[in-house]
Design a protein around this motif. Structure first.
Motif, short mmCIF file in Angstrom:
data_model
loop_
_atom_site.label_atom_id
_atom_site.label_comp_id
_atom_site.label_asym_id
_atom_site.label_seq_id
_atom_site.Cartn_x
_atom_site.Cartn_y
_atom_site.Cartn_z
N LEU A 25 0.64 -1.32 -0.10
CA LEU A 25 0.02 -0.04 0.01
C LEU A 25 0.84 1.22 0.08
O LEU A 25 1.41 1.63 0.83
CB LEU A 25 -0.94 -0.06 1.34
N THR A 26 0.75 2.02 -0.91
CA THR A 26 1.55 3.36 -1.14
C THR A 26 1.15 4.47 -0.20
O THR A 26 -0.18 4.60 -0.03
CB THR A 26 1.40 4.04 -2.63
N ARG A 27 1.49 4.85 0.79
CA ARG A 27 1.36 5.72 1.73
C ARG A 27 2.02 7.16 1.78
O ARG A 27 1.50 7.91 2.56
CB ARG A 27 1.38 5.09 3.13
N GLY A 66 8.05 7.59 -8.70
CA GLY A 66 6.91 8.32 -9.60
C GLY A 66 5.91 8.91 -8.65
O GLY A 66 5.00 9.33 -9.30
N TYR A 67 6.31 8.97 -7.25
CA TYR A 67 5.15 9.57 -6.41
C TYR A 67 6.20 10.31 -5.53
O TYR A 67 7.27 10.09 -5.00
CB TYR A 67 4.41 8.72 -5.82
N PRO A 68 5.63 11.37 -4.68
CA PRO A 68 6.42 12.04 -3.61
C PRO A 68 6.49 11.10 -2.55
O PRO A 68 5.54 10.42 -2.23
CB PRO A 68 5.22 13.18 -3.21
N LEU A 100 9.61 -4.52 -4.62
CA LEU A 100 10.49 -4.05 -5.31
C LEU A 100 9.94 -3.39 -6.45
O LEU A 100 9.26 -4.02 -7.25
CB LEU A 100 11.78 -4.85 -5.73
N TRP A 101 10.05 -1.89 -6.66
CA TRP A 101 9.43 -1.28 -7.65
C TRP A 101 10.18 -0.29 -8.60
O TRP A 101 11.17 0.48 -8.15
CB TRP A 101 8.46 -0.18 -6.89
N HIS A 102 9.87 -0.26 -10.02
CA HIS A 102 10.58 0.38 -11.11
C HIS A 102 9.00 1.14 -11.74
O HIS A 102 8.29 0.27 -12.32
CB HIS A 102 11.47 0.13 -11.92
N VAL A 173 8.85 -8.84 -6.23
CA VAL A 173 9.11 -8.17 -7.60
C VAL A 173 7.58 -7.53 -8.05
O VAL A 173 6.76 -8.40 -8.41
CB VAL A 173 9.68 -9.07 -8.61
N HIS A 174 7.58 -6.41 -8.15
CA HIS A 174 6.37 -5.69 -8.67
C HIS A 174 6.24 -5.72 -10.14
O HIS A 174 6.84 -5.06 -10.70
CB HIS A 174 6.41 -4.18 -8.02
N SER A 175 5.50 -6.65 -10.60
CA SER A 175 5.18 -6.65 -12.04
C SER A 175 3.82 -6.52 -12.55
O SER A 175 3.24 -7.21 -13.36
CB SER A 175 5.57 -7.97 -12.51
N ALA A 176 3.23 -5.42 -11.63
CA ALA A 176 1.71 -5.40 -11.83
C ALA A 176 1.42 -3.89 -12.08
O ALA A 176 2.23 -3.02 -12.03
CB ALA A 176 0.91 -5.88 -10.73
N ASN A 177 -0.04 -3.48 -12.22
CA ASN A 177 -0.34 -2.31 -12.08
C ASN A 177 0.33 -1.01 -13.05
O ASN A 177 0.17 0.18 -12.63
CB ASN A 177 -0.47 -1.64 -10.58
N GLY A 178 0.60 -1.56 -14.35
CA GLY A 178 1.01 -0.59 -15.09
C GLY A 178 2.45 0.14 -14.86
O GLY A 178 2.87 1.09 -15.56
N TYR A 179 3.16 -0.50 -13.95
CA TYR A 179 4.71 -0.03 -13.68
C TYR A 179 5.57 -0.78 -14.83
O TYR A 179 5.18 -1.46 -15.77
CB TYR A 179 5.05 -0.02 -12.20
N LEU A 180 6.81 -0.57 -14.64
CA LEU A 180 7.90 -0.84 -15.71
C LEU A 180 7.66 -2.28 -16.07
O LEU A 180 7.61 -2.52 -17.53
CB LEU A 180 9.23 -0.42 -15.15
N PRO A 232 -6.91 -2.23 -15.73
CA PRO A 232 -6.52 -1.18 -16.67
C PRO A 232 -5.66 0.08 -16.05
O PRO A 232 -5.29 1.11 -16.89
CB PRO A 232 -7.95 -0.80 -17.11
N PHE A 233 -5.67 0.11 -14.84
CA PHE A 233 -4.86 1.22 -13.87
C PHE A 233 -3.64 1.65 -14.63
O PHE A 233 -2.88 0.78 -15.24
CB PHE A 233 -4.51 0.77 -12.60
N ASN A 234 -3.31 2.95 -14.65
CA ASN A 234 -2.30 3.37 -15.32
C ASN A 234 -2.37 3.41 -16.89
O ASN A 234 -1.39 3.11 -17.49
CB ASN A 234 -1.03 3.02 -14.82
C1 PHB Z 1 -0.17 4.09 -6.18
O1 PHB Z 1 0.72 4.80 -5.72
O2 PHB Z 1 -1.17 4.71 -6.57
C2 PHB Z 1 0.14 2.98 -6.58
C3 PHB Z 1 1.17 2.34 -6.26
C4 PHB Z 1 1.58 1.10 -6.63
C5 PHB Z 1 0.54 0.22 -6.97
C6 PHB Z 1 -0.75 0.89 -7.41
C7 PHB Z 1 -0.93 2.03 -7.17
O3 PHB Z 1 1.00 -1.20 -7.52
#
Ligand code: PHB
Length: 356
Positions: A25-27, A66-68, A100-102, A173-180, A232-234
């Protein structure tokens, strides 16, 4: 008796005391330099009764942001900050993986010291980036050259080593949600003409190279992966998600990973046309399902054998003791959406526990 959320389970070499996973969860509450703060330690420690915590998505390099106010997992200061988190969670008997995220193209030059975000192809996503000065239109990303990709793989390896130093039980390894990595997988964001675009094998190549390198560095039993085949997010889409992700899961079977974690649908709540039962059956390891589960549906997913664990997001934001509340059917605190992203301890570490 049927298995349920409260039965222990093993993921890879990690023994979980129950099958409730805190979803990533991004906070947006990390300190200067992406260093976790005391309030971040408290937040995760409060939630250590989860069978497994998966941290918020955490950038692996400066270009991965990609976020603050995101934490990172690539500097010594970040490692020292995360060590306080893992020590606190372990002291409470919890287990914790770091995601782990790009972000690839889901960023903005103002978050990257003026650099242009990078992606498999120069396709600008529809929408806006969340920056320090508010929402700003996405820019057209720069196409990653083939010769840059080993450097990205190395960034994952470095981050995985940092994660071990910081005391994590493993990495996701984050390979979801429209990231790299997801941008490479799906053909709405990848139109490359080299061996990283086109066929399923080509589009999955970077993910498999990252997994192979991470597995070789820290072990398959400490490595999980997250996919979101139809989210379809992102601004994501693919011309044939079922065949693509069936292929991807077949390739994942070669690694003997700790788990596969799947977002089973569209986070916006729209109906999707995808057979997750088939996808799960194709995978030969432990499976974590996610998206909109409650206690009854979570128990049913485990009892039926569909999933080994269930990840809960929003319910864990508002209920640090979600496991106990589910166990005794206690009422839940409701989450305040206004405090999801950024701010202070309000809406972060001040959700009440059940009184004892
Ligand atoms: C978000 O910050 O909105 C976010 C980050 C990572 C995700 C999905 C949403 O996998």
């Amino acid at each position: 008796m049927a298995l349920d959320l409260f039965c222990p389970v093993k993921l890879g070499s990690i023994s979980l005391k129950n099958r409730m996973v805190m979803a990533p969860l991004t906070r947006n509450r990390a300190g200067e330099g992406g260093v976790p703060l005391a309030m971040n330690v408290k937040y995760y420690e409060q939630r250590a009764s989860a069978g497994l915590i998966i941290t918020e998505a955490t950038p692996i390099s400066p270009m991965a942001h990609g976020y603050p106010a995101l934490p990172g997992i690539y500097t010594p200061e970040q490692v020292a900050g995360w060590k306080k988190v893992t020590d606190a969670v372990h002291a409470k008997g919890g287990k914790i993986f770091i995601q782990l995220w790009h972000v690839g193209r889901i960023s903005h030059p103002s978050l990257l010291n003026g650099e242009t975000p990078v992606a498999p192809s120069a396709i600008k996503p529809v929408g806006q980036a969340f920056t320090y000065t508010g929402m700003q239109d996405f820019v057209t990303p720069r196409t990653l050259e083939k010769k840059e990709l080993p450097g990205i793989v190395n960034d994952y390896v470095h981050a995985a080593k940092c994660a071990m130093e910081a005391g994590f039980d493993g990495v996701e390894v984050h390979s979801a949600n429209g990231y790299l990595l997801d941008q490479f997988l799906r053909d709405g964001s990848n139109v490359r003409a080299d061996e990283y675009g086109g066929s399923f094998e080509n589009r999955a190549r970077l993910l498999m190279q990252v997994l192979e390198a991470v597995v070789n560095t820290i072990g398959a039993d400490k490595t999980g992966v997250r996919l979101s085949p139809v989210n379809p997010f992102n601004d994501m889409h693919d011309s044939n998600p079922q065949a693509l992700f069936n292929y991807v899961v077949g390739e994942l079977n070669k690694f003997n990973l700790a788990y596969l974690h799947v977002i089973e649908g569209d986070v916006g709540g729209n109906a999707v046309n995808f057979d997750f039962v088939t996808l799960r059956k194709l995978f030969n390891g432990a499976y974590i399902t996610n998206l909109g589960y409650d206690k009854a549906r979570g128990n049913a997913a485990i009892a039926s054998g569909h999933a080994d664990c269930v990840a809960y997001g929003v319910p864990f934001i508002a209920n640090p003791d979600l496991v106990e509340r589910y166990r005794i059917d206690a009422p839940l605190n409701q989450a305040d959406q206004n405090t999801f992203y950024g701010g202070n301890e309000k809406g972060y570490t001040d959700y009440p526990f059940l009184s004892r």
